[in-house]
Design an enzyme around this catalytic site. Structure first.
Site, PDB file in Angstrom:
ATOM      1  N   ASP A  13       0.820  -1.222   0.000  1.00  0.00           N
ATOM      2  CA  ASP A  13       0.000   0.000   0.000  1.00  0.00           C
ATOM      3  C   ASP A  13       0.852   1.269   0.000  1.00  0.00           C
ATOM      4  O   ASP A  13       0.432   2.310   0.501  1.00  0.00           O
ATOM      5  CB  ASP A  13      -0.961   0.028   1.205  1.00  0.00           C
ATOM      6  CG  ASP A  13      -1.819  -1.219   1.298  1.00  0.00           C
ATOM      7  OD1 ASP A  13      -2.435  -1.584   0.281  1.00  0.00           O
ATOM      8  OD2 ASP A  13      -1.857  -1.837   2.382  1.00  0.00           O
ATOM      9  N   LYS A  16       2.487   1.918  -5.078  1.00  0.00           N
ATOM     10  CA  LYS A  16       3.217   1.356  -6.221  1.00  0.00           C
ATOM     11  C   LYS A  16       2.433   1.485  -7.518  1.00  0.00           C
ATOM     12  O   LYS A  16       3.009   1.718  -8.576  1.00  0.00           O
ATOM     13  CB  LYS A  16       3.532  -0.125  -5.972  1.00  0.00           C
ATOM     14  CG  LYS A  16       4.461  -0.393  -4.823  1.00  0.00           C
ATOM     15  CD  LYS A  16       4.713  -1.881  -4.653  1.00  0.00           C
ATOM     16  CE  LYS A  16       3.458  -2.665  -4.345  1.00  0.00           C
ATOM     17  NZ  LYS A  16       2.791  -2.255  -3.074  1.00  0.00           N
ATOM     18  N   ALA A  39      -3.719  -8.187  -4.009  1.00  0.00           N
ATOM     19  CA  ALA A  39      -2.899  -6.976  -4.054  1.00  0.00           C
ATOM     20  C   ALA A  39      -3.583  -5.919  -4.905  1.00  0.00           C
ATOM     21  O   ALA A  39      -3.327  -5.801  -6.087  1.00  0.00           O
ATOM     22  CB  ALA A  39      -1.518  -7.310  -4.620  1.00  0.00           C
ATOM     23  N   HIS A  41      -4.569  -2.120  -6.212  1.00  0.00           N
ATOM     24  CA  HIS A  41      -4.041  -0.769  -6.245  1.00  0.00           C
ATOM     25  C   HIS A  41      -4.954   0.115  -7.080  1.00  0.00           C
ATOM     26  O   HIS A  41      -5.668  -0.357  -7.958  1.00  0.00           O
ATOM     27  CB  HIS A  41      -2.593  -0.719  -6.755  1.00  0.00           C
ATOM     28  CG  HIS A  41      -2.377  -1.348  -8.089  1.00  0.00           C
ATOM     29  ND1 HIS A  41      -1.991  -2.659  -8.239  1.00  0.00           N
ATOM     30  CD2 HIS A  41      -2.483  -0.855  -9.343  1.00  0.00           C
ATOM     31  CE1 HIS A  41      -1.860  -2.942  -9.517  1.00  0.00           C
ATOM     32  NE2 HIS A  41      -2.158  -1.869 -10.209  1.00  0.00           N
ATOM     33  N   GLN A 223       2.334  -6.229  -3.184  1.00  0.00           N
ATOM     34  CA  GLN A 223       2.591  -6.154  -1.737  1.00  0.00           C
ATOM     35  C   GLN A 223       3.853  -5.327  -1.458  1.00  0.00           C
ATOM     36  O   GLN A 223       4.106  -4.352  -2.133  1.00  0.00           O
ATOM     37  CB  GLN A 223       2.690  -7.555  -1.119  1.00  0.00           C
ATOM     38  CG  GLN A 223       1.373  -8.295  -1.037  1.00  0.00           C
ATOM     39  CD  GLN A 223       1.175  -9.248  -2.197  1.00  0.00           C
ATOM     40  OE1 GLN A 223       2.110  -9.688  -2.839  1.00  0.00           O
ATOM     41  NE2 GLN A 223      -0.058  -9.577  -2.460  1.00  0.00           N
ATOM     42  N   THR A 238       3.176 -12.648   3.002  1.00  0.00           N
ATOM     43  CA  THR A 238       2.471 -13.269   1.897  1.00  0.00           C
ATOM     44  C   THR A 238       3.206 -14.546   1.503  1.00  0.00           C
ATOM     45  O   THR A 238       4.187 -14.923   2.149  1.00  0.00           O
ATOM     46  CB  THR A 238       2.340 -12.287   0.715  1.00  0.00           C
ATOM     47  OG1 THR A 238       1.419 -12.813  -0.243  1.00  0.00           O
ATOM     48  CG2 THR A 238       3.688 -12.014   0.068  1.00  0.00           C
ATOM     49  N   VAL A 298      -8.671  -3.824  -1.552  1.00  0.00           N
ATOM     50  CA  VAL A 298      -9.353  -5.100  -1.743  1.00  0.00           C
ATOM     51  C   VAL A 298     -10.302  -5.391  -0.586  1.00  0.00           C
ATOM     52  O   VAL A 298     -11.465  -5.750  -0.783  1.00  0.00           O
ATOM     53  CB  VAL A 298      -8.325  -6.243  -1.896  1.00  0.00           C
ATOM     54  CG1 VAL A 298      -9.023  -7.593  -1.918  1.00  0.00           C
ATOM     55  CG2 VAL A 298      -7.519  -6.056  -3.180  1.00  0.00           C
ATOM     56  N   ARG A 301     -10.474  -2.877   4.816  1.00  0.00           N
ATOM     57  CA  ARG A 301     -10.100  -2.816   6.231  1.00  0.00           C
ATOM     58  C   ARG A 301      -9.285  -1.562   6.541  1.00  0.00           C
ATOM     59  O   ARG A 301      -8.434  -1.170   5.749  1.00  0.00           O
ATOM     60  CB  ARG A 301      -9.271  -4.047   6.611  1.00  0.00           C
ATOM     61  CG  ARG A 301     -10.082  -5.317   6.752  1.00  0.00           C
ATOM     62  CD  ARG A 301      -9.226  -6.467   7.253  1.00  0.00           C
ATOM     63  NE  ARG A 301      -8.346  -6.992   6.231  1.00  0.00           N
ATOM     64  CZ  ARG A 301      -7.571  -8.058   6.399  1.00  0.00           C
ATOM     65  NH1 ARG A 301      -7.551  -8.685   7.562  1.00  0.00           N
ATOM     66  NH2 ARG A 301      -6.804  -8.492   5.427  1.00  0.00           N
TER      67      ARG A 301
END
Length: 431
Positions: A13, A16, A39, A41, A223, A238, A298, A301
């Protein structure tokens, strides 16, 4: 040659996707090489907001090839849905290529992911429950199903039957759960494969041909390095290698990589469980979270928030061979009276300069901070470092001093025109 790898230097996060989109303007090919649809974005371009999970950001530009490499685990259902959403926004996806060696995520991977996480209870890792880990487990166990298998009806049927038999036994005997139906999975996922068939090929050939022609190729890591299964905060990581996975996950030799660009935020964030030395559990953390809209692309949260940790990013620089730095979200810190940078850790009165492997050791460490004055001025229109107020400029300069790496870009907002270039990375690879 002209190859650039983009990696996150923190826990993901870092922005990227934005940097990939920005640097991809000078690229002919953009390739993912690890991870899956865990992942996400977000890219702001042409007045549109694009939320990508599997598809490389080069898909937004018809003159570029977008490649999903063999190191990526592909959820066909998710990918078909993502392409449909992009089509609604006017993106055709005709320039997409998917490795025939990429492994496939199937419904039993997702179910197993959820059951395994629930069984851990208080020791849960914080997975996104998208089947990434179980798919990589099958890959390592040599029972995975690849894109090439998904396209062959007989092979897919044979391997799916064998795998589902084993998984159903595990569901019933280990987790006291219900078995899954073969016919439902087979028919649905074979059709997904047929919809994706036009994109599937040997992407290693595509990438190496482009490199051999001296075309600019951009590799996009998912990630962040602190989530790397080898170099991250294991086991809260991961299942793939953001740090050094590009050569294996894309099918190109190490000798063909020119530059490695590390992306960091001006603070730190993390989703899920695991160690986080500079975490802020106070109103300052809430301020940064809200100012930075720090909620998972995604999962939705809320992300955990902390001060910039130079120990973490120095570790990432070393293990990934980072040559250049992109620093994002400096504007998010506007309004704070003071800002802090973690320059080292302290344990039992001793200074710790390097990120430890032992989580027990790490839990006994406290961050050592340098405190700098904050700034109140709006910096979202800054185009050069000199445009920044003195305190913001000092903060950026101190970070680069601590990391010992050149600053390539700095960002003062989410839009592409708020990313400011100090040096063009494509000029560096052409020297």
């Amino acid at each position: 040659m002209g190859t650039v790898v983009i990696v996150g230097t923190q826990w993901g996060d870092e922005g990227k996707g934005k940097i990939t989109d920005f640097l991809s303007q000078g690229a002919k090919v953009v390739s993912r090489y690890q991870g899956g649809d865990n992942a996400g974005h977000t890219i702001h371009a042409n007045g549109e907001v694009y939320k990508l999970r599997l598809v490389p950001s080069g898909v937004l530009y018809p003159h570029q090839l977008s490649v999903i490499g063999n190191g990526v685990v592909v959820n066909p259902k998710s990918l078909v849905g993502e392409l449909a959403r992009l089509a609604e926004q006017g993106v055709t996806g005709e320039n997409l290529r998917i490795s025939d060696r990429a492994h496939v995520i199937l419904p039993y991977h997702i179910k197993l992911d959820k059951l395994q996480e629930a069984a851990k209870g208080a020791d849960k890792i914080g997975t996104t429950n998208r089947g990434i880990g179980p798919a990589y487990m099958d890959k390592a166990a040599r029972v995975g199903i690849r894109m090439a298998d998904l396209l062959d009806k007989e092979i897919f049927e044979e391997r799916l039957k064998a795998n589902l038999k084993a998984k159903n036994e595990e569901f019933v005997k280990v987790y006291d759960s219900t078995p899954m139906n073969f016919d439902d999975i087979f028919e649905e996922y074979y059709q997904y494969g047929q919809q994706l068939k036009q994109y599937v090929c040997d992407t290693s050939i595509v990438l190496n041909d482009a490199i051999d022609k001296s075309e600019h190729v951009l590799f996009e890591g998912a990630q962040g390095i602190m989530l790397d299964i080898d170099q991250g905060t294991y086991p809260f990581v991961t299942s793939s290698n953001p740090a050094g996975g590009v050569t294996v996950g894309a099918g190109v030799g190490a000798s063909k990589i020119d530059r490695v660009v590390g992306v960091a935020k001006a603070y730190t964030s993390r989703v899920g469980d695991g160690p986080f030395p500079t975490e802020l559990l106070d109103k300052t953390g809430d301020f940064i979270r809200n100012a930075g809209h720090e909620f998972g692309t995604v999962t939705g949260r809320p992300r955990r928030i902390g001060w910039f940790d130079a120990v973490v990013v120095r570790h990432s620089r070393r293990v990934a061979g980072i040559t250049d730095l992109c620093l994002n979200s400096i504007d998010v810190l506007t309004g704070l009276d003071k800002v802090k940078i973690c320059v080292a850790y302290e344990r039992d009165g001793e200074r710790v300069e390097n990120y430890p492997a032992s989580l027990k050791f790490l839990s006994e460490c406290k961050p050592v901070y340098e405190e700098l004055p904050g700034w109140q001025e709006d910096i979202t229109k800054a185009k050069t470092l000199d445009d920044l107020p003195e305190n913001a400029r000092r903060y950026v300069e101190r970070i680069t001093e601590l990391l010992g790496v050149d600053l390539l870009t700095f960002s003062v907002g989410p839009d592409r025109d708020q990313t400011n270039v100090l040096e063009n990375v494509w000029d560096k690879v052409s020297r």
